[in-house]
Design a protein around this motif. Structure first.
Motif, PDB file in Angstrom:
ATOM      1  N   ARG A 177       0.831  -1.211   0.000  1.00 42.56           N
ATOM      2  CA  ARG A 177       0.000   0.000   0.000  1.00 42.56           C
ATOM      3  C   ARG A 177       0.864   1.259   0.000  1.00 42.56           C
ATOM      4  O   ARG A 177       0.522   2.259  -0.636  1.00 42.56           O
ATOM      5  N   LYS A 178       1.978   1.239   0.705  1.00 43.70           N
ATOM      6  CA  LYS A 178       2.863   2.397   0.725  1.00 43.70           C
ATOM      7  C   LYS A 178       3.450   2.674  -0.664  1.00 43.70           C
ATOM      8  O   LYS A 178       3.542   3.812  -1.110  1.00 43.70           O
ATOM      9  N   ARG A 181       0.731   4.016  -2.819  1.00 43.46           N
ATOM     10  CA  ARG A 181       0.399   5.385  -2.424  1.00 43.46           C
ATOM     11  C   ARG A 181       1.432   6.364  -2.985  1.00 43.46           C
ATOM     12  O   ARG A 181       1.082   7.447  -3.445  1.00 43.46           O
ATOM     13  N   TRP A 184       0.733   6.832  -6.657  1.00 44.73           N
ATOM     14  CA  TRP A 184      -0.474   7.635  -6.855  1.00 44.73           C
ATOM     15  C   TRP A 184      -0.194   9.126  -6.637  1.00 44.73           C
ATOM     16  O   TRP A 184      -0.590   9.973  -7.418  1.00 44.73           O
ATOM     17  N   TRP A 185       0.561   9.459  -5.575  1.00 42.45           N
ATOM     18  CA  TRP A 185       0.878  10.864  -5.318  1.00 42.45           C
ATOM     19  C   TRP A 185       1.794  11.428  -6.404  1.00 42.45           C
ATOM     20  O   TRP A 185       1.729  12.620  -6.716  1.00 42.45           O
TER      21      TRP A 185
END
Length: 214
Positions: A177-178, A181, A184-185
């Motif tokens: 997930r990190k 994430r 995505w950012w």
């Protein structure tokens, strides 16, 4: 933007010239012609005093015009191209000796005047047309970039689903997930940068065409 002065020169010798406004251009023109010969570059743009000098250098002949605005480079470029095409089609260009005293100098003074009036009168319409074209290009580029980002997001979502199915421990899930994430950012920042660049381009275009008064 207004074309206030134009000339045709062979080396440093001015063959024909025309000024639509008062003032002395000779000193600045002599400096520009000298630099054009030294650099031998096809096109140059130079700021001299309150005017911007645009040149087109072809086979030793310099086509020059002065404008009162540094932002618009499209109109002077089109003007110089038209003048050079007309000049090169003239049969007197085949003569070995062509001097300012030749009768053709008077003829080309009229040619310069015709094109200066044409581009000065039509610049509003051409600027708006150019503005619309540039805004359309920017919009198309932005749409393509957003489509690519959305497509990347879809791939990330698929990857996330598959990753979730394959996760075996809480630690692996958290690490995945990190990573997602961060990816995505990264795409979010790309959208922000694209948006800012587009807004700046539109503002610059509007300022250069005097749609937004300066």
């Amino acid at each position: 933007m207004t074309i206030t002065y134009s000339c045709i020169a062979n080396g440093r010798a001015v063959l024909a010239e025309l000024a639509l406004t008062g003032g002395s251009y000779q000193e600045a023109v002599a400096t520009v012609l000298k630099l054009v010969l030294l650099r031998a570059e096809p096109k140059t743009i130079m700021q001299m005093g309150s005017f911007v000098y645009h040149t087109l250098f072809i086979d030793g002949i310099t086509y020059l015009c002065a404008t009162d605005n540094a932002l618009d480079t499209i109109t002077p470029s089109a003007f110089l191209k038209n003048v050079s095409d007309t000049f090169l089609r003239n049969p007197l260009m085949s003569q070995e000796h062509f001097s300012p005293s030749n009768a053709v100098a008077t003829d080309f003074q009229q040619v310069l005047g015709k094109y200066m009036m044409k581009y000065n009168n039509n610049q509003d319409g051409s600027s708006i047309s150019t503005l619309r074209s540039q805004v359309t290009d920017v919009k198309n580029i932005m749409s393509q970039n957003i489509d690519e980002i959305l497509e990347s997001e879809n791939r990330l979502n698929i990857f996330t689903d598959r990753t979730n199915d394959l996760q075996t421990t809480a630690k692996e899930s958290q690490k995945t997930r990190k990573i997602l994430r961060r990816i995505w950012w990264k795409h979010c920042r790309k959208i922000v940068v694209i948006t800012v660049v587009v807004l700046l381009l539109i503002i610059i275009i509007l300022l250069s065409t005097n749609v937004i008064p300066t």
